[in-house]
Motif scaffolding. Structure first.
Motif, PDB file in Angstrom:
ATOM      1  N   PHE A  68       6.053   2.691   7.568  1.00 55.33           N
ATOM      2  CA  PHE A  68       7.164   2.558   6.616  1.00 55.33           C
ATOM      3  C   PHE A  68       6.933   1.440   5.607  1.00 55.33           C
ATOM      4  CE2 PHE A  68      11.364   1.626   4.986  1.00 55.33           C
ATOM      5  CZ  PHE A  68      11.897   2.899   4.797  1.00 55.33           C
ATOM      6  N   HIS A  69       6.340   0.332   6.037  1.00 53.05           N
ATOM      7  CA  HIS A  69       6.153  -0.790   5.106  1.00 53.05           C
ATOM      8  C   HIS A  69       5.052  -0.527   4.080  1.00 53.05           C
ATOM      9  CE1 HIS A  69       3.309  -1.931   8.388  1.00 53.05           C
ATOM     10  NE2 HIS A  69       2.612  -2.492   7.419  1.00 53.05           N
ATOM     11  N   LEU A 122       5.224   2.396   2.355  1.00 47.15           N
ATOM     12  CA  LEU A 122       5.831   3.407   1.479  1.00 47.15           C
ATOM     13  C   LEU A 122       6.420   2.725   0.244  1.00 47.15           C
ATOM     14  CD1 LEU A 122       7.632   5.610   4.155  1.00 47.15           C
ATOM     15  CD2 LEU A 122       5.331   5.893   3.190  1.00 47.15           C
ATOM     16  N   GLU A 123       5.746   2.879  -0.848  1.00 47.09           N
ATOM     17  CA  GLU A 123       6.193   2.223  -2.073  1.00 47.09           C
ATOM     18  C   GLU A 123       7.511   2.795  -2.580  1.00 47.09           C
ATOM     19  OE1 GLU A 123       4.358   0.848  -6.404  1.00 47.09           O
ATOM     20  OE2 GLU A 123       3.155   2.078  -5.028  1.00 47.09           O
ATOM     21  N   TYR A 124       7.749   4.089  -2.279  1.00 47.24           N
ATOM     22  CA  TYR A 124       8.981   4.753  -2.716  1.00 47.24           C
ATOM     23  C   TYR A 124       9.694   5.334  -1.489  1.00 47.24           C
ATOM     24  CZ  TYR A 124       6.332   4.317  -7.026  1.00 47.24           C
ATOM     25  OH  TYR A 124       5.594   3.817  -8.067  1.00 47.24           O
ATOM     26  N   PRO A 125      10.367   4.501  -0.724  1.00 45.43           N
ATOM     27  CA  PRO A 125      10.950   4.941   0.545  1.00 45.43           C
ATOM     28  C   PRO A 125      12.025   6.009   0.393  1.00 45.43           C
ATOM     29  CG  PRO A 125      11.712   2.730  -0.030  1.00 45.43           C
ATOM     30  CD  PRO A 125      10.597   3.063  -0.971  1.00 45.43           C
ATOM     31  N   GLN A 164       6.103  -5.869   4.548  1.00 46.83           N
ATOM     32  CA  GLN A 164       6.442  -5.702   5.962  1.00 46.83           C
ATOM     33  C   GLN A 164       7.939  -5.796   6.257  1.00 46.83           C
ATOM     34  OE1 GLN A 164       3.281  -7.381   8.828  1.00 46.83           O
ATOM     35  NE2 GLN A 164       3.151  -8.709   7.039  1.00 46.83           N
ATOM     36  N   ALA A 165       8.701  -6.393   5.377  1.00 45.88           N
ATOM     37  CA  ALA A 165      10.134  -6.568   5.624  1.00 45.88           C
ATOM     38  C   ALA A 165      10.972  -5.370   5.191  1.00 45.88           C
ATOM     39  CB  ALA A 165      10.638  -7.813   4.900  1.00 45.88           C
ATOM     40  N   ASN A 166      10.363  -4.344   4.600  1.00 44.62           N
ATOM     41  CA  ASN A 166      11.154  -3.269   3.996  1.00 44.62           C
ATOM     42  C   ASN A 166      12.053  -2.535   4.985  1.00 44.62           C
ATOM     43  OD1 ASN A 166      10.152  -3.891   1.523  1.00 44.62           O
ATOM     44  ND2 ASN A 166       9.196  -1.907   1.123  1.00 44.62           N
TER      45      ASN A 166
END
Length: 249
Positions: free
Chosen positions: A101-102, A104-107, A171-173
């Motif tokens: 997930f971290h 993924l530039e466009y979550p 990493q915090a996304n």
């Protein structure tokens, strides 16, 4: 200059080597995979899929998992791009993202595409770094990837951007998007039952993962794991990892 595909293959070859040289790391990952397996809803119809499988070692614990990655490699089942999955609508029961997930530039785009292929009440299982007090310190000072706790998150990209995505890491996304009262709640309107569990894992941190040397004898692993389980009671402060589960509405 090496292509992204070549760099990815080289990284996985290095990880295979480190995996074989670190029995404690194998045990730690088997533990993580068992936690993920416990979150899988086997009552749902459809396939169990991991996106961004890397070396596909999750199959050792979750044998029926379809392992996919962005680039072709001998150890994965098929090539998939999270922004444009080949699976039919509502054909997947559970999707796993382990340390993906971290990247993924466009979550928002990724969550919408995952939602499309999941069946009704399908489950998305996300395993990520934790931004607890201890986790934030460790990942900020001792991990090569950026934490990005104040970095701008761009939820959606256009078609051209999705086709030309390069390397990205923050990493915090997951912590920022899935935490209670997140300012990114609009990304989750198609999801329900959002659960997040902090996992204390000094065993993982002390193992060095794939990038640092192990700082304890492998024979100590069982004792350290027991210590971690006790400390889980204060995971909000000490968690190294977070396990997030959400369901499709």
């Amino acid at each position: 200059m090496k292509s992204l595909s070549d760099l990815h293959y080289s990284e996985q070859q290095k990880n295979f080597r480190l995996w074989s040289e670190k029995p404690a790391l194998q045990e730690i990952y088997f533990y993580f995979y068992s936690l993920i397996k416990a979150e899988i809803d086997y009552s749902l119809p459809g396939k169990i899929v991991e996106l961004g499988s890397g070396s596909a070692t999750i199959k050792i614990v979750i044998e029926d998992c379809i392992c996919t990655d962005q680039f072709p490699n001998p150890w994965i089942d098929q090539v998939e791009n999270v922004y444009s999955l080949s699976f039919e609508d509502k054909s997947v029961s559970n999707i796993i993202l382990f340390d993906v997930f971290h990247h993924l530039e466009y979550p928002g785009n990724a969550l919408d595409e995952i939602n499309r292929v999941l069946c009704k009440n399908g489950r998305l299982i996300i395993f990520e770094p934790s931004m607890s007090f201890a986790g934030l310190l460790v990942y900020y000072f001792f991990h090569q990837e950026p934490v990005g706790i104040f970095k701008k998150i761009t939820p959606f990209g256009d078609v051209a951007q999705l086709k030309n995505v390069g390397y990205y890491a923050a990493q915090a996304n997951a912590w920022r998007i899935f935490k209670k009262n997140s300012r990114f709640a609009s990304l989750l309107v198609k999801w329900k039952d959002i659960q997040s569990k902090g996992i204390v894992s000094f065993a993982y941190l002390a193992s060095g993962g794939y990038s640092k040397p192990q700082v304890f004898p492998t024979s100590w692993y069982s004792a350290i794991i027991k210590f971690d389980l006790i400390l889980n009671k204060i995971s909000v402060i000490l968690a190294a990892r977070t396990l997030i589960t959400i369901r499709k509405i």
